[in-house]
Structures are given as structure tokens and as C-alpha cells.
Design an enzyme around this catalytic site. Structure first.
Site, PDB file in Angstrom:
ATOM      1  N   HIS A  30       0.856  -1.191   0.000  1.00  0.00           N
ATOM      2  CA  HIS A  30       0.000   0.000   0.000  1.00  0.00           C
ATOM      3  C   HIS A  30       0.891   1.240   0.000  1.00  0.00           C
ATOM      4  O   HIS A  30       1.319   1.717   1.052  1.00  0.00           O
ATOM      5  CB  HIS A  30      -0.918  -0.046   1.236  1.00  0.00           C
ATOM      6  CG  HIS A  30      -1.914   1.067   1.298  1.00  0.00           C
ATOM      7  ND1 HIS A  30      -2.901   1.125   2.262  1.00  0.00           N
ATOM      8  CD2 HIS A  30      -2.097   2.166   0.525  1.00  0.00           C
ATOM      9  CE1 HIS A  30      -3.634   2.214   2.080  1.00  0.00           C
ATOM     10  NE2 HIS A  30      -3.155   2.869   1.037  1.00  0.00           N
ATOM     11  N   HIS A  32       1.569   4.968  -2.359  1.00  0.00           N
ATOM     12  CA  HIS A  32       1.121   5.867  -3.442  1.00  0.00           C
ATOM     13  C   HIS A  32       2.300   6.585  -4.090  1.00  0.00           C
ATOM     14  O   HIS A  32       3.119   7.198  -3.401  1.00  0.00           O
ATOM     15  CB  HIS A  32       0.127   6.890  -2.900  1.00  0.00           C
ATOM     16  CG  HIS A  32      -1.163   6.280  -2.454  1.00  0.00           C
ATOM     17  ND1 HIS A  32      -2.286   6.235  -3.249  1.00  0.00           N
ATOM     18  CD2 HIS A  32      -1.497   5.661  -1.296  1.00  0.00           C
ATOM     19  CE1 HIS A  32      -3.266   5.627  -2.596  1.00  0.00           C
ATOM     20  NE2 HIS A  32      -2.820   5.271  -1.399  1.00  0.00           N
ATOM     21  N   ASP A  34       2.270   9.362  -6.024  1.00  0.00           N
ATOM     22  CA  ASP A  34       2.252  10.825  -5.910  1.00  0.00           C
ATOM     23  C   ASP A  34       2.491  11.294  -4.477  1.00  0.00           C
ATOM     24  O   ASP A  34       2.804  12.463  -4.261  1.00  0.00           O
ATOM     25  CB  ASP A  34       0.948  11.412  -6.475  1.00  0.00           C
ATOM     26  CG  ASP A  34      -0.277  10.652  -6.029  1.00  0.00           C
ATOM     27  OD1 ASP A  34      -0.131   9.612  -5.354  1.00  0.00           O
ATOM     28  OD2 ASP A  34      -1.401  11.077  -6.344  1.00  0.00           O
ATOM     29  N   HIS A 215      -9.842   1.537  -1.143  1.00  0.00           N
ATOM     30  CA  HIS A 215      -9.673   2.224   0.132  1.00  0.00           C
ATOM     31  C   HIS A 215     -11.030   2.277   0.846  1.00  0.00           C
ATOM     32  O   HIS A 215     -12.050   2.532   0.209  1.00  0.00           O
ATOM     33  CB  HIS A 215      -9.190   3.650  -0.093  1.00  0.00           C
ATOM     34  CG  HIS A 215      -7.742   3.736  -0.459  1.00  0.00           C
ATOM     35  ND1 HIS A 215      -7.224   3.188  -1.605  1.00  0.00           N
ATOM     36  CD2 HIS A 215      -6.698   4.313   0.195  1.00  0.00           C
ATOM     37  CE1 HIS A 215      -5.923   3.433  -1.647  1.00  0.00           C
ATOM     38  NE2 HIS A 215      -5.572   4.110  -0.572  1.00  0.00           N
ATOM     39  N   GLU A 218     -11.595   5.321   5.936  1.00  0.00           N
ATOM     40  CA  GLU A 218     -10.845   6.533   6.304  1.00  0.00           C
ATOM     41  C   GLU A 218     -11.820   7.594   6.813  1.00  0.00           C
ATOM     42  O   GLU A 218     -11.435   8.666   7.263  1.00  0.00           O
ATOM     43  CB  GLU A 218     -10.063   7.063   5.098  1.00  0.00           C
ATOM     44  CG  GLU A 218      -8.939   6.133   4.681  1.00  0.00           C
ATOM     45  CD  GLU A 218      -8.186   6.627   3.461  1.00  0.00           C
ATOM     46  OE1 GLU A 218      -7.175   7.314   3.641  1.00  0.00           O
ATOM     47  OE2 GLU A 218      -8.630   6.331   2.330  1.00  0.00           O
TER      48      GLU A 218
HETATM   49 ZN   LIG Z   1      -3.759   4.706   0.392  1.00  0.00          ZN
END
Ligand SMILES: [Zn+2]
Length: 357
Positions: A30, A32, A34, A215, A218
């Protein structure tokens, strides 16, 4: 179950655990793209692409790292605005991918799944397919130069349209020969809570041969994790709030769904009150399959080795428990069985050499 009983290593120096987790051959599922832009590259891109941004390294670094404590997930996501503005051409995308693969290999990540939202990088004319090809070029060139296996996850955004995400799923399916292995959904969960809005995109990805992840949790608590199960994922990114719901935990176990957890990132996004409240060990001890990841190298200002050390020092995990987290990562990787076996053999051999007698 993956836990192999090994004796606790006898650490002598105060930083022996730091060295141990730094040298451990780790999987990261996991992460990212960017959120992992190196400040020095960001400086160069801002200058050459004429993007309004800080002009010195410390200022750029401060702009790329999100606050230690954000208001919520949406607040944390603001840290991605600058990297996305800087990453709008093929060369920039190729270089950021190359850089993050090398950075991860340097801290002994031996298998990584790198994810990002290609549609975010089409503002200056690149197509989704061109964005995927550029990242794949950078990642595979770096992987060939350093000792790490890399796969790509294409991420749809909750804020994008049904049509954009469906087209992205088609592009992702067509890029399987470039290392794309899975389709993901991310973005502002409170504003766009229902993943089934993009059912068609998930269906295109699944029937085209990609693994499904997304995802969840969150925002909105355990109910959002339960909702994520409706799209039939193999793994869920985050989802730690499932720990609050015993029947949901049972369902995750029954379905074999893995949670790819990122404690520090969730503390930053104010999903848990503090690091000590993060339920990774409670979930693992209950039998939910969980993996340990950073989410973002620069947004969270964090290496994976540091995150392992934090789970040991702040949550009191044993080395056996941390090794089980790593092993679950290899077991849950979106890989063919032969590749998985080879990585697991390398991992087990390292553990036998370093820990077992
Ligand atoms: Zn993530």
C-alpha cells in the site's frame, strides 16, 4: 496461518531493532506514487515546468510533508495537490516512479505494489494509457537495476465520474503486460461514500483479469468497510476501524479479505486518536489478515523500516508478530504462485539466518 514461531532476537544496542527492521526483506502493498515524490526532484520539476512552488529544498520538503495531525482525510489529501501539479508529463512520471522504486529497494523492500490515479495526470494532455505506460517504464527500469520486484495498481478516484473510472478500468486491463495487476478506488470518502457507484468499472477490471482492492474506512467507521465488501475485494486499503465491529472481523476472516494498514498515515488523518490506539495487533491476534505499509513516503515522511520499528516500540509488538505481518504481505501479494513462493523462500531463509537457530 502465517506465523512461524521464532525466538525473540536478543537485541543489545538501543538501535539494534532499527537495524533489524531496516535489513528485513520487506513487502509493501500500500504505497502511493504521488505521495512519494522526492523533494529534490520536485524542485527540479517546479523549475523546469514553471509550477508555482517553494524554491529551496527545505521549503519544498515542508510543502510535500502533510501536517502530523490533519483535521480529517480530506485535509490530508490536500498534500497531494502539489505533486499532482508537478507530475503532468511522461518524463516526470517516469522519473518519480524510478525514484520511489530505488528508494524502497534501498531500505530492503523486496516486493512492492505501487499505486496511483492515472486520470489525475491527464490535465496537460496525456491519455490515461500514456500515464500508465510512463510510470511502468520508470518502475521497470529501476526494478531491473536494483533488487526489488514491482507491480502496479491503477487507482480510480471517488471524485471522478463513472465514465472516467470505467475508461480507466479498460486502460488498466490493457496494461497488464506492463505490470498492472490490480484496480483500486481511493479519494474523499465522506463526500463520495458509495463504492458501488463505480460497480461497472470494478466489473470491467475483474472480468479483464485484474485483482480488486479499494480504500475504505478513512471516514464513516466500520460501516464503510462493510460497504467496501460489496464490490468483492481481495484486499482493502486501510479498514482498521473494522476492529470496532466483531461481526465484521468475522466476515473479513471468513472471506479471507486482507487489510493493508498504514498506522502513521491514519494517525495523521485523525482516524485514530493516537498511534497507541491503532488496532493492528488486535486485528492480527483476532485472526484478521493484516499487512503493514506506509501509504506515502514523503506525505507521511516515513520509511517502511521506521513503521516496523514504531509498531514494535509504540504498540509493543513482538518480533514474531512483526515477521508474521511481513509474511502476510508476501502471501497476499497480487502475484502468481511461482513468484510468491520464490519471494517467501527468500524471506524465510533470511529469518532462519538472522533469528532461528
Ligand atoms: Zn492509500
Amino acid at each position: 496461518m502465517s506465523a512461524r514461531q521464532v525466538p525473540e532476537p536478543h537485541f543489545i544496542r538501543a538501535d539494534d531493532d532499527v537495524r533489524f527492521f531496516s535489513e528485513l526483506p520487506k513487502p509493501e502493498l500500500h504505497l502511493h506514487l504521488d505521495g512519494s515524490l522526492d523533494p529534490a526532484l520536485a524542485l527540479e520539476l517546479a523549475r523546469t515546468r514553471r509550477v508555482d512552488a517553494p524554491t529551496d529544498w527545505a521549503g519544498m520538503r515542508a510543502a510535500l510533508v502533510a501536517p502530523e495531525r490533519c483535521v480529517d482525510q480530506a485535509d490530508l489529501l490536500r498534500a497531494f495537490d502539489l505533486p499532482i501539479a508537478l507530475l503532468q508529463d511522461a518524463e516526470a512520471l517516469e522519473r518519480v516512479a524510478d525514484g520511489v522504486v530505488r528508494a524502497k529497494a534501498a531500505e530492503n523492500v523486496r516486493y512492492m505494489e505501487l499505486r496511483w490515479g492515472p486520470h489525475l495526470h491527464t490535465a496537460k494532455g496525456l491519455t490515461q494509457a500514456e500515464v500508465i505506460a510512463a510510470v511502468a517504464r520508470g518502475a521497470s527500469a529501476a526494478a531491473a537495476a536494483v533488487n526489488v520486484e514491482v507491480r502496479l495498481i491503477v487507482t480510480a478516484l471517488r471524485s471522478h465520474s463513472v465514465e472516467e473510472n470505467r475508461a480507466l478500468a479498460v486502460a488498466a486491463v490493457e496494461a497488464q503486460d506492463r505490470g498492472v495487476v490490480a484496480f483500486d478506488l481511493a479519494g474523499r470518502e465522506a463526500a463520495f461514500p458509495d463504492p458501488l457507484t463505480f460497480k461497472e468499472a470494478f466489473d470491467v477490471a475483474r472480468s479483464g483479469g485484474l485483482a480488486i482492492t479499494l480504500h475504505a474506512g478513512e471516514w464513516g467507521g466500520a460501516a464503510q468497510v462493510r460497504r467496501a465488501l460489496e464490490v468483492g475485494p481481495a484486499r482493502i486499503a486501510h479498514g482498521a476501524v473494522a476492529a470496532d465491529d466483531a461481526s465484521l472481523c468475522d466476515e473479513l476472516i471468513a472471506r479471507g479479505v486482507v487489510l493493508d494498514l498504514c498506522p502513521s498515515s491514519n494517525v495523521q488523518a485523525a482516524i485514530v486518536p493516537g498511534y497507541g490506539d491503532f488496532p493492528i495487533l488486535a486485528l492480527q491476534r483476532r485472526g484478521v489478515r493484516v499487512t503493514l505499509n506506509t501509504d506515502d513516503l514523503i506525505v507521511s515522511d516515513l520509511t517502511l523500516s521506521e513503521e516496523y520499528t514504531r509498531v514494535r516500540r509504540r504498540l509493543g509488538a513482538t518480533v514474531t508478530e512483526l515477521l508474521a505481518l511481513a509474511r502476510t504481505g508476501y502471501e497476499s501479494a497480487f502475484l502468481g504462485e511461482g513468484e510468491r513462493r520464490r519471494l517467501l523462500e527468500g524471506f524465510d531463509a533470511w529469518v532462519d539466518r538472522r533469528v532461528s537457530r
